[in-house]
Design a protein around this motif. Structure first.
Motif, PDB file in Angstrom:
ATOM      1  N   ALA A   1      42.410  49.356  44.126  1.00  0.00           N
ATOM      2  CA  ALA A   1      42.386  48.149  43.492  1.00  0.00           C
ATOM      3  C   ALA A   1      41.204  47.388  43.891  1.00  0.00           C
ATOM      4  CB  ALA A   1      43.527  47.259  44.377  1.00  0.00           C
ATOM      5  N   ARG A   2      40.818  46.571  42.874  1.00  0.00           N
ATOM      6  CA  ARG A   2      39.428  45.935  42.894  1.00  0.00           C
ATOM      7  C   ARG A   2      39.495  44.437  42.870  1.00  0.00           C
ATOM      8  NH1 ARG A   2      34.236  46.109  38.700  1.00  0.00           N
ATOM      9  NH2 ARG A   2      32.826  45.224  40.138  1.00  0.00           N
ATOM     10  N   ALA A   3      38.694  43.901  43.795  1.00  0.00           N
ATOM     11  CA  ALA A   3      38.628  42.477  43.949  1.00  0.00           C
ATOM     12  C   ALA A   3      36.996  42.403  43.723  1.00  0.00           C
ATOM     13  CB  ALA A   3      39.041  41.887  45.053  1.00  0.00           C
ATOM     14  N   VAL A   4      36.470  41.269  43.136  1.00  0.00           N
ATOM     15  CA  VAL A   4      34.928  41.109  42.964  1.00  0.00           C
ATOM     16  C   VAL A   4      34.540  39.994  43.417  1.00  0.00           C
ATOM     17  CG1 VAL A   4      35.280  42.277  40.654  1.00  0.00           C
ATOM     18  CG2 VAL A   4      35.515  39.607  40.757  1.00  0.00           C
ATOM     19  N   ASN A   5      35.249  39.270  44.604  1.00  0.00           N
ATOM     20  CA  ASN A   5      34.696  38.199  45.352  1.00  0.00           C
ATOM     21  C   ASN A   5      35.649  38.005  46.629  1.00  0.00           C
ATOM     22  OD1 ASN A   5      36.667  35.912  44.839  1.00  0.00           O
ATOM     23  ND2 ASN A   5      35.872  36.301  42.545  1.00  0.00           N
ATOM     24  N   GLY A   6      35.180  37.090  47.545  1.00  0.00           N
ATOM     25  CA  GLY A   6      35.906  37.038  48.831  1.00  0.00           C
ATOM     26  C   GLY A   6      37.305  36.344  48.529  1.00  0.00           C
ATOM     27  N   GLU A   7      37.178  35.361  47.526  1.00  0.00           N
ATOM     28  CA  GLU A   7      38.507  34.611  47.228  1.00  0.00           C
ATOM     29  C   GLU A   7      39.447  35.387  46.732  1.00  0.00           C
ATOM     30  OE1 GLU A   7      38.993  31.145  44.362  1.00  0.00           O
ATOM     31  OE2 GLU A   7      37.969  30.489  46.244  1.00  0.00           O
ATOM     32  N   GLU A   8      39.044  36.428  45.752  1.00  0.00           N
ATOM     33  CA  GLU A   8      40.052  37.542  45.211  1.00  0.00           C
ATOM     34  C   GLU A   8      40.647  38.265  46.228  1.00  0.00           C
ATOM     35  OE1 GLU A   8      38.902  40.201  41.943  1.00  0.00           O
ATOM     36  OE2 GLU A   8      39.560  38.532  40.932  1.00  0.00           O
ATOM     37  N   ALA A   9      39.549  38.677  47.272  1.00  0.00           N
ATOM     38  CA  ALA A   9      40.053  39.637  48.252  1.00  0.00           C
ATOM     39  C   ALA A   9      41.070  39.137  48.964  1.00  0.00           C
ATOM     40  CB  ALA A   9      38.577  39.920  49.116  1.00  0.00           C
ATOM     41  N   VAL A  10      41.029  37.962  49.452  1.00  0.00           N
ATOM     42  CA  VAL A  10      42.062  37.340  50.426  1.00  0.00           C
ATOM     43  C   VAL A  10      43.213  37.316  49.745  1.00  0.00           C
ATOM     44  CG1 VAL A  10      42.741  35.239  51.628  1.00  0.00           C
ATOM     45  CG2 VAL A  10      40.464  35.895  51.581  1.00  0.00           C
ATOM     46  N   VAL A  11      43.515  37.006  48.418  1.00  0.00           N
ATOM     47  CA  VAL A  11      44.532  37.026  47.487  1.00  0.00           C
ATOM     48  C   VAL A  11      45.142  38.338  47.635  1.00  0.00           C
ATOM     49  CG1 VAL A  11      45.770  36.320  45.438  1.00  0.00           C
ATOM     50  CG2 VAL A  11      44.062  34.561  46.741  1.00  0.00           C
ATOM     51  N   MET A  12      44.406  39.369  47.305  1.00  0.00           N
ATOM     52  CA  MET A  12      44.686  40.833  46.750  1.00  0.00           C
ATOM     53  C   MET A  12      45.220  41.398  48.157  1.00  0.00           C
ATOM     54  SD  MET A  12      42.358  41.878  43.956  1.00  0.00           S
ATOM     55  CE  MET A  12      43.189  43.532  43.562  1.00  0.00           C
TER      56      MET A  12
ATOM     57  N   LEU B   1      41.894  48.568  48.941  1.00  0.00           N
ATOM     58  CA  LEU B   1      41.431  47.446  48.219  1.00  0.00           C
ATOM     59  C   LEU B   1      39.598  47.603  48.295  1.00  0.00           C
ATOM     60  CD1 LEU B   1      41.448  44.684  46.759  1.00  0.00           C
ATOM     61  CD2 LEU B   1      41.941  43.604  49.005  1.00  0.00           C
ATOM     62  N   VAL B   2      39.133  47.704  47.232  1.00  0.00           N
ATOM     63  CA  VAL B   2      37.778  47.834  47.446  1.00  0.00           C
ATOM     64  C   VAL B   2      37.034  46.289  46.743  1.00  0.00           C
ATOM     65  CG1 VAL B   2      35.502  48.859  46.395  1.00  0.00           C
ATOM     66  CG2 VAL B   2      37.759  50.305  46.968  1.00  0.00           C
ATOM     67  N   VAL B   3      36.359  45.794  47.560  1.00  0.00           N
ATOM     68  CA  VAL B   3      36.038  44.503  47.214  1.00  0.00           C
ATOM     69  C   VAL B   3      34.376  44.746  46.965  1.00  0.00           C
ATOM     70  CG1 VAL B   3      35.796  41.944  48.141  1.00  0.00           C
ATOM     71  CG2 VAL B   3      37.381  43.523  48.930  1.00  0.00           C
ATOM     72  N   GLU B   4      33.953  44.679  45.863  1.00  0.00           N
ATOM     73  CA  GLU B   4      32.839  45.048  45.364  1.00  0.00           C
ATOM     74  C   GLU B   4      32.456  44.159  43.990  1.00  0.00           C
ATOM     75  OE1 GLU B   4      29.213  45.654  45.243  1.00  0.00           O
ATOM     76  OE2 GLU B   4      29.913  46.984  46.604  1.00  0.00           O
ATOM     77  N   ASP B   5      31.461  43.376  44.021  1.00  0.00           N
ATOM     78  CA  ASP B   5      31.033  42.758  42.685  1.00  0.00           C
ATOM     79  C   ASP B   5      30.049  43.396  41.809  1.00  0.00           C
ATOM     80  OD1 ASP B   5      29.056  42.232  44.772  1.00  0.00           O
ATOM     81  OD2 ASP B   5      28.439  40.652  43.751  1.00  0.00           O
ATOM     82  N   ASN B   6      29.424  44.251  42.322  1.00  0.00           N
ATOM     83  CA  ASN B   6      28.278  45.002  41.441  1.00  0.00           C
ATOM     84  C   ASN B   6      29.140  46.268  40.903  1.00  0.00           C
ATOM     85  OD1 ASN B   6      26.285  47.414  41.326  1.00  0.00           O
ATOM     86  ND2 ASN B   6      25.075  45.672  41.649  1.00  0.00           N
TER      87      ASN B   6
ATOM     88  N   ASP C   1      46.387  49.863  52.410  1.00  0.00           N
ATOM     89  CA  ASP C   1      46.396  50.472  53.634  1.00  0.00           C
ATOM     90  C   ASP C   1      45.026  50.245  54.275  1.00  0.00           C
ATOM     91  OD1 ASP C   1      48.827  51.934  53.264  1.00  0.00           O
ATOM     92  OD2 ASP C   1      47.806  53.134  51.709  1.00  0.00           O
ATOM     93  N   LEU C   2      43.832  50.056  53.552  1.00  0.00           N
ATOM     94  CA  LEU C   2      42.765  49.683  54.181  1.00  0.00           C
ATOM     95  C   LEU C   2      41.868  48.898  53.115  1.00  0.00           C
ATOM     96  CD1 LEU C   2      40.789  52.024  56.278  1.00  0.00           C
ATOM     97  CD2 LEU C   2      39.506  51.012  54.114  1.00  0.00           C
ATOM     98  N   ILE C   3      41.011  48.254  53.841  1.00  0.00           N
ATOM     99  CA  ILE C   3      39.906  47.191  52.590  1.00  0.00           C
ATOM    100  C   ILE C   3      38.742  47.694  52.974  1.00  0.00           C
ATOM    101  CG2 ILE C   3      39.042  45.048  52.185  1.00  0.00           C
ATOM    102  CD1 ILE C   3      41.854  44.021  53.299  1.00  0.00           C
ATOM    103  N   LEU C   4      37.867  47.999  51.943  1.00  0.00           N
ATOM    104  CA  LEU C   4      36.382  48.298  51.913  1.00  0.00           C
ATOM    105  C   LEU C   4      35.787  46.954  51.545  1.00  0.00           C
ATOM    106  CD1 LEU C   4      36.042  51.782  50.602  1.00  0.00           C
ATOM    107  CD2 LEU C   4      36.210  51.391  52.930  1.00  0.00           C
ATOM    108  N   MET C   5      35.124  46.252  52.317  1.00  0.00           N
ATOM    109  CA  MET C   5      34.728  44.871  51.911  1.00  0.00           C
ATOM    110  C   MET C   5      33.119  45.035  51.805  1.00  0.00           C
ATOM    111  SD  MET C   5      35.667  41.583  51.808  1.00  0.00           S
ATOM    112  CE  MET C   5      37.150  41.344  52.577  1.00  0.00           C
ATOM    113  N   ASP C   6      32.603  44.686  50.492  1.00  0.00           N
ATOM    114  CA  ASP C   6      31.349  44.448  50.543  1.00  0.00           C
ATOM    115  C   ASP C   6      30.997  43.145  51.193  1.00  0.00           C
ATOM    116  OD1 ASP C   6      28.426  44.283  49.672  1.00  0.00           O
ATOM    117  OD2 ASP C   6      29.146  43.259  47.702  1.00  0.00           O
ATOM    118  N   MET C   7      30.021  42.718  51.896  1.00  0.00           N
ATOM    119  CA  MET C   7      29.644  41.525  52.616  1.00  0.00           C
ATOM    120  C   MET C   7      29.049  40.561  51.881  1.00  0.00           C
ATOM    121  SD  MET C   7      31.629  42.497  55.159  1.00  0.00           S
ATOM    122  CE  MET C   7      31.653  41.199  56.474  1.00  0.00           C
ATOM    123  N   GLY C   8      27.995  40.912  51.069  1.00  0.00           N
ATOM    124  CA  GLY C   8      27.385  40.113  50.073  1.00  0.00           C
ATOM    125  C   GLY C   8      27.962  39.844  48.852  1.00  0.00           C
ATOM    126  N   LEU C   9      29.046  38.912  48.959  1.00  0.00           N
ATOM    127  CA  LEU C   9      29.905  38.538  47.813  1.00  0.00           C
ATOM    128  C   LEU C   9      29.664  37.362  47.191  1.00  0.00           C
ATOM    129  CD1 LEU C   9      33.245  40.211  48.967  1.00  0.00           C
ATOM    130  CD2 LEU C   9      31.757  40.898  47.250  1.00  0.00           C
TER     131      LEU C   9
END
Length: 134
Positions: free
Chosen positions: A29-40, A5-10, A47-55
């Motif tokens: 899979a992609r999430a574009v904000n932190g709220e979406e990341a929690v749900v996804m 799960l790649v959490v990246e808004d850019n 298996d692993l989440i790559l989390m951008d911290m500035g979302l």
């Protein structure tokens, strides 16, 4: 195949990161904000989440805290991706519950070395071959 799960808004960062990871055999899979990341995190079972911290909406720190507080997603490894490369930024990410840290711009061999011990099983064959030569 390892699912991330790649959490990246850019969009530019997502495009570069997703191309590179898919070429190395990862399913994304992609999430574009932190709220979406929690749900996804719960719905996609990565298996692993790559989390951008500035979302937007909910930053990566808060999203990671919520993922780690939920019994269903607590064990998911989270690697912080951030443009902030100061020691206190890494400490803040780890305090939020991240299992690893990678500053931007991404050093891809280093990212794979950070991911390797956190993934159940092994890196995809293409990723391992890349790492073996870099």
């Amino acid at each position: 195949m390892a699912k991330l799960l790649v959490v990246e808004d850019n969009d530019m960062n997502w495009d570069m990161l997703s191309r590179w990871l898919r070429k190395r055999g990862f399913d994304l899979a992609r999430a574009v904000n932190g709220e979406e990341a929690v749900v996804m995190a719960a719905d996609e079972a990565p298996d692993l989440i790559l989390m951008d911290m500035g979302l937007p909406i909910k930053d990566g720190y808060q999203a990671t805290r919520e993922i780690k507080a939920n019994e269903a997603t607590r064990a998911l490894p989270v690697i912080a991706l951030t443009a902030n490369a100061m020691a206190e930024d890494e400490e803040r990410a780890m305090s939020a519950g991240c299992d690893g840290y990678q500053s931007k711009p991404i050093d891809f061999p280093q990212l794979l070395r950070t991911m390797q011990p956190l993934l159940p099983g092994a890196l995809p064959e293409k990723a391992q071959k890349f790492l073996d030569t870099h």
